[in-house]
Design a protein around this motif. Structure first.
Motif, PDB file in Angstrom:
ATOM      1  N   ASN A 118      40.149  61.137  91.584  1.00  0.00           N
ATOM      2  CA  ASN A 118      40.148  62.478  92.558  1.00  0.00           C
ATOM      3  C   ASN A 118      40.466  61.702  94.241  1.00  0.00           C
ATOM      4  O   ASN A 118      40.169  62.711  94.717  1.00  0.00           O
ATOM      5  CB  ASN A 118      39.130  63.254  92.539  1.00  0.00           C
ATOM      6  CG  ASN A 118      38.759  63.720  91.144  1.00  0.00           C
ATOM      7  OD1 ASN A 118      39.934  63.999  90.414  1.00  0.00           O
ATOM      8  ND2 ASN A 118      37.645  64.015  90.589  1.00  0.00           N
ATOM      9  N   LEU A 119      41.056  60.818  94.227  1.00  0.00           N
ATOM     10  CA  LEU A 119      41.123  60.197  95.716  1.00  0.00           C
ATOM     11  C   LEU A 119      42.225  61.218  96.268  1.00  0.00           C
ATOM     12  O   LEU A 119      41.970  61.719  97.613  1.00  0.00           O
ATOM     13  CB  LEU A 119      41.576  58.794  95.688  1.00  0.00           C
ATOM     14  CG  LEU A 119      41.893  58.437  97.253  1.00  0.00           C
ATOM     15  CD1 LEU A 119      40.641  58.349  98.248  1.00  0.00           C
ATOM     16  CD2 LEU A 119      42.517  56.909  97.215  1.00  0.00           C
ATOM     17  N   LYS A 170      42.907  67.885 100.468  1.00  0.00           N
ATOM     18  CA  LYS A 170      41.962  69.004 100.769  1.00  0.00           C
ATOM     19  C   LYS A 170      40.983  68.793 102.184  1.00  0.00           C
ATOM     20  O   LYS A 170      40.439  69.528 102.884  1.00  0.00           O
ATOM     21  CB  LYS A 170      41.108  69.415  99.682  1.00  0.00           C
ATOM     22  CG  LYS A 170      40.175  70.504 100.007  1.00  0.00           C
ATOM     23  CD  LYS A 170      39.491  71.109  98.667  1.00  0.00           C
ATOM     24  CE  LYS A 170      38.861  72.484  98.924  1.00  0.00           C
ATOM     25  NZ  LYS A 170      38.178  73.146  97.640  1.00  0.00           N
ATOM     26  N   TYR A 171      40.439  67.370 102.214  1.00  0.00           N
ATOM     27  CA  TYR A 171      39.434  67.004 103.418  1.00  0.00           C
ATOM     28  C   TYR A 171      39.911  66.089 104.329  1.00  0.00           C
ATOM     29  O   TYR A 171      39.215  65.734 105.129  1.00  0.00           O
ATOM     30  CB  TYR A 171      38.235  66.469 102.769  1.00  0.00           C
ATOM     31  CG  TYR A 171      37.666  67.332 101.894  1.00  0.00           C
ATOM     32  CD1 TYR A 171      36.658  68.408 102.278  1.00  0.00           C
ATOM     33  CD2 TYR A 171      37.802  67.255 100.269  1.00  0.00           C
ATOM     34  CE1 TYR A 171      36.212  69.419 101.201  1.00  0.00           C
ATOM     35  CE2 TYR A 171      36.975  68.175  99.309  1.00  0.00           C
ATOM     36  CZ  TYR A 171      36.521  69.202  99.827  1.00  0.00           C
ATOM     37  OH  TYR A 171      35.763  69.886  98.868  1.00  0.00           O
ATOM     38  N   SER A 172      41.119  65.484 104.266  1.00  0.00           N
ATOM     39  CA  SER A 172      41.654  64.477 105.017  1.00  0.00           C
ATOM     40  C   SER A 172      41.617  63.210 104.494  1.00  0.00           C
ATOM     41  O   SER A 172      40.734  62.727 103.676  1.00  0.00           O
ATOM     42  CB  SER A 172      41.139  64.591 106.404  1.00  0.00           C
ATOM     43  OG  SER A 172      39.627  63.810 106.448  1.00  0.00           O
ATOM     44  N   HIS A 173      42.467  62.152 105.051  1.00  0.00           N
ATOM     45  CA  HIS A 173      42.488  60.806 104.534  1.00  0.00           C
ATOM     46  C   HIS A 173      41.533  60.316 105.167  1.00  0.00           C
ATOM     47  O   HIS A 173      41.017  59.107 104.429  1.00  0.00           O
ATOM     48  CB  HIS A 173      43.915  60.220 105.127  1.00  0.00           C
ATOM     49  CG  HIS A 173      45.204  60.536 104.067  1.00  0.00           C
ATOM     50  ND1 HIS A 173      45.569  59.864 103.234  1.00  0.00           N
ATOM     51  CD2 HIS A 173      45.952  61.664 104.491  1.00  0.00           C
ATOM     52  CE1 HIS A 173      46.583  60.372 102.696  1.00  0.00           C
ATOM     53  NE2 HIS A 173      47.022  61.314 103.301  1.00  0.00           N
ATOM     54  N   GLU A 174      40.819  60.463 106.268  1.00  0.00           N
ATOM     55  CA  GLU A 174      39.639  59.814 106.605  1.00  0.00           C
ATOM     56  C   GLU A 174      38.361  59.981 105.842  1.00  0.00           C
ATOM     57  O   GLU A 174      37.780  59.017 105.490  1.00  0.00           O
ATOM     58  CB  GLU A 174      39.382  60.615 108.151  1.00  0.00           C
ATOM     59  CG  GLU A 174      38.213  59.776 108.739  1.00  0.00           C
ATOM     60  CD  GLU A 174      37.725  60.376 109.986  1.00  0.00           C
ATOM     61  OE1 GLU A 174      36.534  60.012 110.606  1.00  0.00           O
ATOM     62  OE2 GLU A 174      38.510  61.305 110.544  1.00  0.00           O
ATOM     63  N   GLU A 175      38.305  61.290 105.245  1.00  0.00           N
ATOM     64  CA  GLU A 175      37.322  61.348 104.242  1.00  0.00           C
ATOM     65  C   GLU A 175      37.511  60.753 102.856  1.00  0.00           C
ATOM     66  O   GLU A 175      36.630  60.242 102.314  1.00  0.00           O
ATOM     67  CB  GLU A 175      37.318  63.045 103.746  1.00  0.00           C
ATOM     68  CG  GLU A 175      36.019  63.321 103.183  1.00  0.00           C
ATOM     69  CD  GLU A 175      34.637  63.185 103.942  1.00  0.00           C
ATOM     70  OE1 GLU A 175      33.511  62.901 103.296  1.00  0.00           O
ATOM     71  OE2 GLU A 175      34.914  63.155 105.329  1.00  0.00           O
ATOM     72  N   GLY A 176      39.125  60.468 102.634  1.00  0.00           N
ATOM     73  CA  GLY A 176      39.240  59.686 101.317  1.00  0.00           C
ATOM     74  C   GLY A 176      39.057  58.167 101.649  1.00  0.00           C
ATOM     75  O   GLY A 176      38.494  57.582 100.883  1.00  0.00           O
ATOM     76  N   ASP A 177      39.132  57.701 102.904  1.00  0.00           N
ATOM     77  CA  ASP A 177      38.759  56.472 103.221  1.00  0.00           C
ATOM     78  C   ASP A 177      37.299  56.240 102.892  1.00  0.00           C
ATOM     79  O   ASP A 177      36.701  55.082 102.602  1.00  0.00           O
ATOM     80  CB  ASP A 177      39.050  56.090 104.583  1.00  0.00           C
ATOM     81  CG  ASP A 177      40.662  55.921 104.799  1.00  0.00           C
ATOM     82  OD1 ASP A 177      41.295  55.911 103.731  1.00  0.00           O
ATOM     83  OD2 ASP A 177      41.175  55.956 105.945  1.00  0.00           O
ATOM     84  N   SER A 216      23.996  63.374  98.888  1.00  0.00           N
ATOM     85  CA  SER A 216      24.984  63.452  99.977  1.00  0.00           C
ATOM     86  C   SER A 216      25.300  64.986  99.882  1.00  0.00           C
ATOM     87  O   SER A 216      25.458  65.471 100.782  1.00  0.00           O
ATOM     88  CB  SER A 216      26.069  62.557  99.506  1.00  0.00           C
ATOM     89  OG  SER A 216      26.744  62.858  98.637  1.00  0.00           O
ATOM     90  N   LYS A 217      25.241  65.432  98.625  1.00  0.00           N
ATOM     91  CA  LYS A 217      25.636  66.919  98.577  1.00  0.00           C
ATOM     92  C   LYS A 217      26.994  67.220  99.253  1.00  0.00           C
ATOM     93  O   LYS A 217      27.152  68.309  99.767  1.00  0.00           O
ATOM     94  CB  LYS A 217      24.382  67.796  99.043  1.00  0.00           C
ATOM     95  CG  LYS A 217      22.944  67.884  98.369  1.00  0.00           C
ATOM     96  CD  LYS A 217      22.285  68.677  99.439  1.00  0.00           C
ATOM     97  CE  LYS A 217      20.802  68.449  98.657  1.00  0.00           C
ATOM     98  NZ  LYS A 217      19.847  69.239  99.275  1.00  0.00           N
ATOM     99  N   LYS A 218      27.806  66.308  98.976  1.00  0.00           N
ATOM    100  CA  LYS A 218      29.211  66.641  99.410  1.00  0.00           C
ATOM    101  C   LYS A 218      30.055  67.476  98.335  1.00  0.00           C
ATOM    102  O   LYS A 218      29.496  67.676  97.217  1.00  0.00           O
ATOM    103  CB  LYS A 218      30.010  65.332  99.517  1.00  0.00           C
ATOM    104  CG  LYS A 218      29.590  64.299 100.749  1.00  0.00           C
ATOM    105  CD  LYS A 218      30.566  63.181 100.736  1.00  0.00           C
ATOM    106  CE  LYS A 218      30.033  62.219 101.843  1.00  0.00           C
ATOM    107  NZ  LYS A 218      30.740  62.832 103.044  1.00  0.00           N
ATOM    108  N   GLU A 219      31.078  68.268  98.737  1.00  0.00           N
ATOM    109  CA  GLU A 219      31.837  69.125  97.961  1.00  0.00           C
ATOM    110  C   GLU A 219      32.843  68.374  96.842  1.00  0.00           C
ATOM    111  O   GLU A 219      33.272  69.218  96.102  1.00  0.00           O
ATOM    112  CB  GLU A 219      32.710  69.963  98.846  1.00  0.00           C
ATOM    113  CG  GLU A 219      32.021  70.782  99.692  1.00  0.00           C
ATOM    114  CD  GLU A 219      32.614  71.862 100.480  1.00  0.00           C
ATOM    115  OE1 GLU A 219      33.943  71.782 100.378  1.00  0.00           O
ATOM    116  OE2 GLU A 219      32.021  72.295 101.605  1.00  0.00           O
ATOM    117  N   TYR A 220      32.776  67.140  97.016  1.00  0.00           N
ATOM    118  CA  TYR A 220      33.506  66.480  95.994  1.00  0.00           C
ATOM    119  C   TYR A 220      32.672  65.224  95.472  1.00  0.00           C
ATOM    120  O   TYR A 220      31.701  64.873  95.813  1.00  0.00           O
ATOM    121  CB  TYR A 220      34.917  65.737  96.463  1.00  0.00           C
ATOM    122  CG  TYR A 220      34.612  64.763  97.795  1.00  0.00           C
ATOM    123  CD1 TYR A 220      34.203  63.408  97.685  1.00  0.00           C
ATOM    124  CD2 TYR A 220      34.512  65.397  99.034  1.00  0.00           C
ATOM    125  CE1 TYR A 220      33.918  62.607  98.698  1.00  0.00           C
ATOM    126  CE2 TYR A 220      34.448  64.466 100.187  1.00  0.00           C
ATOM    127  CZ  TYR A 220      34.059  62.942  99.892  1.00  0.00           C
ATOM    128  OH  TYR A 220      33.777  62.406 100.958  1.00  0.00           O
TER     129      TYR A 220
END
Length: 248
Positions: free
Chosen positions: A125-126, A132-139, A197-201
């Motif tokens: 799911n990268l 959805k959240y930005s490439h920065e979040e993907g990194d 972390s309780k992140k949305e992904y």
């Protein structure tokens, strides 16, 4: 008049000789030592060595400037080595150096008839996280997963970034069962991280494993692990889809 000329010539000769002695002892001798030290550094290829400098004249300044240059070259060499060896984002081995180290361990294991396991990892799911959240979040997703995996590894294990969200692991200390148990622990750690972390992904990976027993090349085993990884990814996707349908 002749005595005066003779005396003048003698004084001139003495002056020239004195200048020669001064040049030889004070300047030329020091330059020779400096040249010898530089040649020694070049032959040994040891940038950690430094010239011994004395005096505040031009020769001393030259020696100090050479030492400063050596420091700069040493720093630049370390930076270039880092760029050539490690992946900039994650800090683990890059593809080129990773495969070089992986190949050496693989050949040693084959020659000694030892266990060698290759695991191919793909981050799930990268693209979704990037979109959805930005490439920065993907990194951040990539770096977090790499850190969690690294904590479960030992220094003798080979861990490299194959490209993008794909990674390869090489083990010569674990058998097939032990590698599977290791990945069970890694997946538990990923779930624990998500809960904290309780992140949305979610942080999850698909894994393909190849046990190097037959007389195949390293590339062939990597390809087998890659195929097994995609099987695992499809199985995981069907499993999640089934759970989603059952909830509805």
């Amino acid at each position: 008049m002749k005595k005066y000329i003779v005396l003048l010539v003698v004084n001139f000769i003495i002056l020239v000789f004195s200048i020669y002695i001064f040049m030889e002892q004070i300047i030329v001798k020091r330059l020779r030592k400096m040249d010898h030290s530089v040649r020694e550094i070049i032959e040994c290829q040891d940038l950690g060595k430094r010239l011994r400098t004395k005096g505040k004249d031009e020769s001393g300044n030259l020696g100090r400037n050479i030492n400063i240059l050596l420091v700069d070259i040493e720093v630049m060499k370390e930076r270039l080595y880092g760029l050539a060896t490690y992946d900039v984002m994650t800090g683990i081995l890059n593809r080129h150096m990773g495969f070089e180290k992986l190949g050496k361990k693989f050949k040693r294991a084959q020659n000694n008839n030892e266990i060698f396991i290759i695991a191919f990892i793909d981050i799930n799911n990268l693209k979704y996280v990037n979109d959805k959240y930005s490439h920065e979040e993907g990194d951040k997703l990539i770096k977090n997963i790499v850190k969690i995996i690294e904590k479960k590894l030992e220094s003798k294990d080979i861990f490299l970034r194959f490209g993008g969200d794909e990674f390869i692991l090489g083990f010569n200390r674990l058998n097939l069962l032990e590698v599977n148990l290791l990945f069970n622990e890694i997946e538990k750690s990923l779930k624990n991280y998500d809960n904290e972390s309780k992140k949305e992904y979610t942080h999850s990976i698909s894994i393909g494993i190849a046990e190097c027993r037959e007389n195949k090349t390293l590339d062939e085993y990597v390809n087998i692990a890659d195929i097994n990884m995609y099987k695992n990814k499809r199985h995981r996707k069907k499993f999640l889809e089934r759970i989603y349908v059952e909830k509805i």
